[in-house]
Write a protein that holds these residues in place. Structure first.
Motif, PDB file in Angstrom:
ATOM      1  N   LEU A 167       0.826  -1.207   0.000  1.00  0.00           N
ATOM      2  CA  LEU A 167       0.000   0.000   0.000  1.00  0.00           C
ATOM      3  C   LEU A 167       0.862   1.260   0.000  1.00  0.00           C
ATOM      4  O   LEU A 167       0.551   2.233  -0.698  1.00  0.00           O
ATOM      5  CB  LEU A 167      -0.932  -0.006   1.216  1.00  0.00           C
ATOM      6  CG  LEU A 167      -2.085  -1.001   1.149  1.00  0.00           C
ATOM      7  CD1 LEU A 167      -2.757  -1.133   2.506  1.00  0.00           C
ATOM      8  CD2 LEU A 167      -3.103  -0.580   0.095  1.00  0.00           C
ATOM      9  N   VAL A 168       1.942   1.241   0.760  1.00  0.00           N
ATOM     10  CA  VAL A 168       2.862   2.383   0.760  1.00  0.00           C
ATOM     11  C   VAL A 168       3.436   2.594  -0.635  1.00  0.00           C
ATOM     12  O   VAL A 168       3.509   3.726  -1.140  1.00  0.00           O
ATOM     13  CB  VAL A 168       3.990   2.173   1.789  1.00  0.00           C
ATOM     14  CG1 VAL A 168       5.080   3.234   1.615  1.00  0.00           C
ATOM     15  CG2 VAL A 168       3.430   2.215   3.207  1.00  0.00           C
ATOM     16  N   ALA A 169       3.840   1.501  -1.270  1.00  0.00           N
ATOM     17  CA  ALA A 169       4.448   1.601  -2.599  1.00  0.00           C
ATOM     18  C   ALA A 169       3.463   2.114  -3.651  1.00  0.00           C
ATOM     19  O   ALA A 169       3.847   2.891  -4.537  1.00  0.00           O
ATOM     20  CB  ALA A 169       5.001   0.240  -3.014  1.00  0.00           C
ATOM     21  N   LEU A 170       2.212   1.705  -3.564  1.00  0.00           N
ATOM     22  CA  LEU A 170       1.244   2.021  -4.608  1.00  0.00           C
ATOM     23  C   LEU A 170       0.404   3.256  -4.312  1.00  0.00           C
ATOM     24  O   LEU A 170      -0.005   3.972  -5.237  1.00  0.00           O
ATOM     25  CB  LEU A 170       0.314   0.823  -4.828  1.00  0.00           C
ATOM     26  CG  LEU A 170       0.994  -0.425  -5.390  1.00  0.00           C
ATOM     27  CD1 LEU A 170       0.094  -1.642  -5.257  1.00  0.00           C
ATOM     28  CD2 LEU A 170       1.364  -0.213  -6.850  1.00  0.00           C
ATOM     29  N   PHE A 171       0.128   3.530  -3.034  1.00  0.00           N
ATOM     30  CA  PHE A 171      -0.715   4.662  -2.658  1.00  0.00           C
ATOM     31  C   PHE A 171       0.097   5.857  -2.148  1.00  0.00           C
ATOM     32  O   PHE A 171      -0.442   6.953  -2.031  1.00  0.00           O
ATOM     33  CB  PHE A 171      -1.710   4.253  -1.576  1.00  0.00           C
ATOM     34  CG  PHE A 171      -2.845   3.394  -2.067  1.00  0.00           C
ATOM     35  CD1 PHE A 171      -4.152   3.831  -1.973  1.00  0.00           C
ATOM     36  CD2 PHE A 171      -2.615   2.146  -2.615  1.00  0.00           C
ATOM     37  CE1 PHE A 171      -5.205   3.049  -2.415  1.00  0.00           C
ATOM     38  CE2 PHE A 171      -3.656   1.346  -3.061  1.00  0.00           C
ATOM     39  CZ  PHE A 171      -4.954   1.796  -2.967  1.00  0.00           C
ATOM     40  N   GLY A 172       1.350   5.620  -1.819  1.00  0.00           N
ATOM     41  CA  GLY A 172       2.186   6.684  -1.262  1.00  0.00           C
ATOM     42  C   GLY A 172       2.162   6.650   0.252  1.00  0.00           C
ATOM     43  O   GLY A 172       1.127   6.396   0.871  1.00  0.00           O
ATOM     44  N   GLY A 173       3.312   6.907   0.852  1.00  0.00           N
ATOM     45  CA  GLY A 173       3.429   6.842   2.303  1.00  0.00           C
ATOM     46  C   GLY A 173       2.643   7.898   3.045  1.00  0.00           C
ATOM     47  O   GLY A 173       2.387   7.760   4.241  1.00  0.00           O
ATOM     48  N   ASP A 174       2.240   8.976   2.350  1.00  0.00           N
ATOM     49  CA  ASP A 174       1.522  10.067   3.014  1.00  0.00           C
ATOM     50  C   ASP A 174       0.008   9.872   3.031  1.00  0.00           C
ATOM     51  O   ASP A 174      -0.693  10.664   3.661  1.00  0.00           O
ATOM     52  CB  ASP A 174       1.831  11.396   2.320  1.00  0.00           C
ATOM     53  CG  ASP A 174       3.283  11.815   2.493  1.00  0.00           C
ATOM     54  OD1 ASP A 174       3.887  11.429   3.516  1.00  0.00           O
ATOM     55  OD2 ASP A 174       3.803  12.526   1.615  1.00  0.00           O
ATOM     56  N   ARG A 175      -0.507   8.853   2.354  1.00  0.00           N
ATOM     57  CA  ARG A 175      -1.963   8.666   2.299  1.00  0.00           C
ATOM     58  C   ARG A 175      -2.511   8.398   3.705  1.00  0.00           C
ATOM     59  O   ARG A 175      -2.084   7.451   4.370  1.00  0.00           O
ATOM     60  CB  ARG A 175      -2.317   7.501   1.380  1.00  0.00           C
ATOM     61  CG  ARG A 175      -3.814   7.194   1.258  1.00  0.00           C
ATOM     62  CD  ARG A 175      -4.560   8.254   0.470  1.00  0.00           C
ATOM     63  NE  ARG A 175      -4.151   8.294  -0.916  1.00  0.00           N
ATOM     64  CZ  ARG A 175      -4.719   7.565  -1.893  1.00  0.00           C
ATOM     65  NH1 ARG A 175      -5.724   6.762  -1.614  1.00  0.00           N
ATOM     66  NH2 ARG A 175      -4.285   7.680  -3.132  1.00  0.00           N
ATOM     67  N   PRO A 176      -3.472   9.188   4.178  1.00  0.00           N
ATOM     68  CA  PRO A 176      -4.067   8.921   5.498  1.00  0.00           C
ATOM     69  C   PRO A 176      -4.746   7.558   5.513  1.00  0.00           C
ATOM     70  O   PRO A 176      -5.426   7.168   4.562  1.00  0.00           O
ATOM     71  CB  PRO A 176      -5.091  10.053   5.648  1.00  0.00           C
ATOM     72  CG  PRO A 176      -4.619  11.137   4.725  1.00  0.00           C
ATOM     73  CD  PRO A 176      -3.994  10.421   3.558  1.00  0.00           C
ATOM     74  N   ALA A 177      -4.552   6.831   6.589  1.00  0.00           N
ATOM     75  CA  ALA A 177      -5.093   5.474   6.682  1.00  0.00           C
ATOM     76  C   ALA A 177      -5.407   5.142   8.132  1.00  0.00           C
ATOM     77  O   ALA A 177      -4.957   5.820   9.062  1.00  0.00           O
ATOM     78  CB  ALA A 177      -4.103   4.468   6.109  1.00  0.00           C
ATOM     79  N   VAL A 178      -6.198   4.101   8.303  1.00  0.00           N
ATOM     80  CA  VAL A 178      -6.542   3.615   9.642  1.00  0.00           C
ATOM     81  C   VAL A 178      -6.316   2.113   9.689  1.00  0.00           C
ATOM     82  O   VAL A 178      -6.743   1.380   8.789  1.00  0.00           O
ATOM     83  CB  VAL A 178      -8.009   3.942  10.000  1.00  0.00           C
ATOM     84  CG1 VAL A 178      -8.420   3.201  11.279  1.00  0.00           C
ATOM     85  CG2 VAL A 178      -8.195   5.448  10.177  1.00  0.00           C
ATOM     86  N   LEU A 179      -5.633   1.675  10.709  1.00  0.00           N
ATOM     87  CA  LEU A 179      -5.486   0.255  11.010  1.00  0.00           C
ATOM     88  C   LEU A 179      -6.447  -0.072  12.147  1.00  0.00           C
ATOM     89  O   LEU A 179      -6.337   0.484  13.243  1.00  0.00           O
ATOM     90  CB  LEU A 179      -4.049  -0.044  11.434  1.00  0.00           C
ATOM     91  CG  LEU A 179      -3.782  -1.469  11.916  1.00  0.00           C
ATOM     92  CD1 LEU A 179      -3.599  -2.406  10.733  1.00  0.00           C
ATOM     93  CD2 LEU A 179      -2.552  -1.512  12.821  1.00  0.00           C
TER      94      LEU A 179
END
Length: 274
Positions: A167-179
């Motif tokens: 997900l980091v590689a494809l969406f970018g490390g800055d994309r807000p996300a929730v685990l």
């Protein structure tokens, strides 16, 4: 179709409890798991197994029982059946037979995670479980990266680290996300951060690599609107590269309808850049 708790047994509704006690039969994804719930509730309704690998065959038998007047409840191991769990084929068969389908709403990892994420985009894309193999997973994720929807997916503990890296590689490390991990259970974790930070958080703590996961990613930010000049360049640039200037401008004008003087000035700039 009866929703059962995804962790905390107190989340079972009184209506669901009554239905499970009153039906003639419970079709359960795993009779051992549902058996523990029924034991806790003091319910002795008979069960049979309806899982992914036998659902199509069992659906015909259950529809026949329904047609004879039986009342049957279908449950998955946890949450709402037919949402990334068995049940959809049975529901389709019941509809096809002209018999009623009655949903008994309750817990769902999808809605539980979504309401705790705090993403304001009004549109959501629920993917369910991602493909288990990395190449297939990346191929599935790539076209989703720029969509203007909150993306929700489920993941297993033994793949969570690799999936976050993808997900980091494809969406970018800055994309807000929730685990969201182990929702409603004792060791529930709900952590909102940029994707790269979440990936580091999970990798650094093996306790955060256990349990059941819901991953939620904020919608892709809107792209800047293309200007008329950008659109004209799409037509003009290849023409300028291959044709004399006047011919390129004349052809671009016939295609775009843009003013000749503006196209000519832009063509000169492109020529100089080349």
């Amino acid at each position: 179709m009866v929703a059962t708790p995804i962790g905390n047994l107190r989340d079972l509704s009184s209506r669901a409890r009554d239905v499970l006690a009153q039906v003639d039969l419970i079709a359960a994804e795993d009779t051992r798991v549902t058996g523990q719930l029924l034991k806790h509730l003091g319910i002795g309704t008979p069960m049979l197994s309806l899982r992914e690998h036998n659902e199509r065959a069992m659906a015909e038998k259950l529809v026949a029982r329904l047609a004879e007047g039986a009342a049957i409840a279908q449950v998955s191991d946890a949450g709402t059946p037919a949402i990334s769990d068995p049940g959809a084929h049975l529901v389709a068969a019941v509809h096809a037979a002209g018999l009623p389908v009655v949903p008994i709403p309750g817990a769902s990892a999808l809605t539980t995670g979504l309401c705790a994420a705090g993403f304001t985009c009004p549109h959501t894309l629920f993917y369910g479980f991602l493909p288990p193999k990395r190449a297939q997973r990346q191929a599935a994720l790539a076209p989703l990266a720029e969509l203007p929807y909150v993306l929700v997916c489920y993941e297993a503990p033994h793949r969570i680290v690799e999936t976050l890296d993808d997900l980091v590689a494809l969406f970018g490390g800055d994309r807000p996300a929730v685990l969201a991990r182990e929702l409603t259970k004792t060791f529930e974790t709900i952590r909102r951060a940029p994707l790269a930070e979440l990936a580091l958080f999970v990798r650094a703590d093996t306790n955060q690599q256990r349990g059941e996961f819901v991953l939620l990613l904020d919608a892709a930010p809107p792209r800047p609107a293309a200007t008329a000049a950008d659109a004209h360049d799409t037509v003009l640039a290849p023409l300028v590269a291959e044709l004399p200037l006047k011919q390129a401008v004349a052809l671009a004008q016939s295609i775009t309808g843009a003013p000749r003087n503006a196209l000519y000035a832009r063509a000169l700039q492109l020529k100089e850049t080349d």
